[in-house]
Design an enzyme around this catalytic site. Structure first.
Site, short mmCIF file in Angstrom:
data_model
loop_
_atom_site.label_atom_id
_atom_site.label_comp_id
_atom_site.label_asym_id
_atom_site.label_seq_id
_atom_site.Cartn_x
_atom_site.Cartn_y
_atom_site.Cartn_z
N LYS A 115 32.77 48.27 42.16
CA LYS A 115 32.40 47.26 43.16
C LYS A 115 31.05 47.56 43.80
CE LYS A 115 36.70 45.03 44.26
NZ LYS A 115 37.69 44.64 45.23
N LYS A 201 39.31 43.03 32.97
CA LYS A 201 40.63 42.59 33.42
C LYS A 201 40.55 41.19 34.03
CE LYS A 201 40.50 44.45 38.03
NZ LYS A 201 41.03 45.15 39.16
N LYS A 204 40.61 37.97 40.33
CA LYS A 204 40.41 36.87 41.27
C LYS A 204 38.92 36.66 41.52
CE LYS A 204 44.26 38.50 44.07
NZ LYS A 204 44.18 39.71 44.89
P1 TYM Z 1 45.03 43.19 44.12
O1 TYM Z 1 45.16 42.21 45.24
O2 TYM Z 1 43.73 43.26 43.40
O3 TYM Z 1 46.14 42.92 43.03
C1 TYM Z 1 47.52 42.78 43.37
C2 TYM Z 1 48.36 43.42 42.28
O4 TYM Z 1 48.09 42.79 41.02
C3 TYM Z 1 47.78 43.78 40.03
N1 TYM Z 1 46.78 43.21 39.10
C4 TYM Z 1 46.91 43.19 37.78
N2 TYM Z 1 47.88 43.62 36.96
C5 TYM Z 1 47.71 43.44 35.61
N3 TYM Z 1 46.62 42.83 35.08
C6 TYM Z 1 45.60 42.38 35.86
N4 TYM Z 1 44.55 41.77 35.34
C7 TYM Z 1 45.73 42.56 37.28
N5 TYM Z 1 44.94 42.23 38.35
C8 TYM Z 1 45.59 42.66 39.45
C9 TYM Z 1 47.20 44.94 40.83
O5 TYM Z 1 47.31 46.15 40.13
C10 TYM Z 1 48.05 44.91 42.09
O6 TYM Z 1 49.26 45.61 41.89
N6 TYM Z 1 44.34 47.51 46.53
C11 TYM Z 1 45.34 46.56 46.09
C12 TYM Z 1 46.21 46.03 47.20
C13 TYM Z 1 46.88 47.08 48.01
C14 TYM Z 1 48.01 47.86 47.60
C15 TYM Z 1 48.30 48.70 48.72
C16 TYM Z 1 48.80 47.91 46.45
C17 TYM Z 1 46.55 47.46 49.26
N7 TYM Z 1 47.40 48.43 49.69
C18 TYM Z 1 49.36 49.60 48.68
C19 TYM Z 1 49.86 48.83 46.42
C20 TYM Z 1 50.13 49.66 47.52
C21 TYM Z 1 44.64 45.39 45.44
O7 TYM Z 1 43.51 45.09 45.73
O8 TYM Z 1 45.43 44.64 44.61
#
Ligand code: TYM
Length: 339
Positions: A115, A201, A204
């Site tokens: 990022k 990947k 969003k």
């Molecule tokens: P975020 O909002 O980017 O994504 C939410 C969840 O979706 C999964 N994910 C994917 N899995 C498979 N293929 C993909 N292309 C894909 N894109 C996203 C992510 O792995 C995630 O599980 N930092 C985290 C949010 C967060 C969090 C936490 C997660 C904040 N605190 C504590 C677990 C525990 C995030 O930005 O996820």
């Protein structure tokens, strides 16, 4: 058993979020209920301010994400569903853990490197310390199971390192302050890739909307995106080995298998030898059939502001209660005086 996970309310949730994480939230919520444990799922709105953002959009997206999660099967009667900003203990514990997390650990995070790119100096401090907040999110509740996609594995390993060092430095072996959380990554859908580029990947934040299937896309849009998805000219092989150097083809077969609750091998058993001219319409049909009940429930909930606010208020009140003992133990362990 304590299940904890979060999702950022930025952009529209997509098929990668659904197959990589949300399906497992629902499965583990039910397992926790049977085991007499708890499940907490939150909107990571505090994480969302680590990148430039529009406050009005963040507010709207947070409510939309609650509606999406409920539409996907996260049940607020079984799961504590809330947004971080209403549970002050997340930010508080992050500060306490910042004394334990090391600069070198954060510098190695691939998400930070991706990022920030070449402009590290111009990034917010929050983008750098983001994984410390993520560690606080799960350690605060003594999480045992953390359902996430593959891209969050490194952040979870960091959370374990922080917990371990904190326990070593400030607690006894018999009475550790924090539980080491286990990431729960779905073997078949750990990393759903972009429809335009099999090496990136699904995300969003990608510029092209054609690269992802949003959970809110209508059937025509889904069919068009799958039809236009990048592939190669070869027919599908009949064994998984034949997909090794074909990331786009592998991704489409992976999506099919995950939605059908089957395996890549089984899908190739059925479609091996056929070209994308017949596989893509079948995938589009399966995707539409899987997502349309979600879109229907989402549409019914989206504008019910009162219910969405009530879900978040109730979830936040429950989360604040659950957070009290661990935060107090962390203050105590650090020798911080609180009357
Ligand atoms: P975020 O909002 O980017 O994504 C939410 C969840 O979706 C999964 N994910 C994917 N899995 C498979 N293929 C993909 N292309 C894909 N894109 C996203 C992510 O792995 C995630 O599980 N930092 C985290 C949010 C967060 C969090 C936490 C997660 C904040 N605190 C504590 C677990 C525990 C995030 O930005 O996820």
């Amino acid at each position: 058993m304590r299940v904890v996970s979060g999702i950022q309310p930025t952009g529209t949730p997509h098929l990668g979020n659904y197959l990589g994480a949300i399906v497992n939230y629902v499965r583990l919520q039910d397992e926790a209920e049977v085991a007499g444990g708890d499940c907490l799922i939150f909107l990571a709105d505090l994480h969302a301010i680590s990148m430039p953002h529009d406050p009005a959009r963040l507010h709207a997206a947070t409510l939309e994400m609650v509606a999406t999660l409920v539409a996907c099967g996260v049940d607020p009667r079984k799961t504590v569903l809330f947004n971080q900003a209403q549970v002050h203990q997340h930010a508080e514990l992050q500060w306490l853990l910042s004394g334990t997390a090391r600069m070198g650990w954060l510098n190695r995070m691939t998400q930070w490197k991706d990022k920030a790119g070449k402009n590290r100096e111009g990034q917010s401090v929050a983008l750098f310390s983001y994984p410390v907040l993520q560690a606080a999110d799960v350690l605060l509740y003594q999480a045992t199971h953390v359902p996430v996609g593959e891209d969050q594995k490194q952040h979870l390993e960091l959370a374990r390192d922080i917990a371990q060092k904190f326990n070593n430095d400030f607690a006894s072996e018999e009475a550790p302050v924090f539980t080491l959380p286990e990431p729960i990554i779905p073997p078949g859908a750990a990393r759903i890739m972009s429809l335009r580029d099999g090496s990136a990947k699904m995300s969003k934040s990608a510029d092209s909307d054609m690269s992802r299937i949003n959970l809110s896309d209508d059937p025509d849009t889904i069919a068009r995106k799958i039809k236009k998805a990048k592939t190669d000219a070869e027919p599908l092989p009949s064994e998984a080995k034949g997909l090794e150097a074909r990331p786009e083809a592998l991704n489409l077969v992976t999506i099919y298998a995950a939605l059908a609750g089957s395996s890549v091998e089984a899908v190739l058993g059925e479609y091996g030898g056929q070209g994308f001219g017949s596989f893509k319409p079948a995938l589009a049909e399966l995707t539409v059939a899987s997502l349309s009940p979600i879109v229907e429930r989402f549409t019914a909930l989206r504008d019910d502001r009162e219910s969405l606010d009530a879900i978040l208020a109730r979830g936040a009140a429950q989360a604040r209660e659950l957070a009290i003992p661990t935060l107090a133990a962390a203050y105590r362990a650090l020798g911080l005086v609180r009357a």
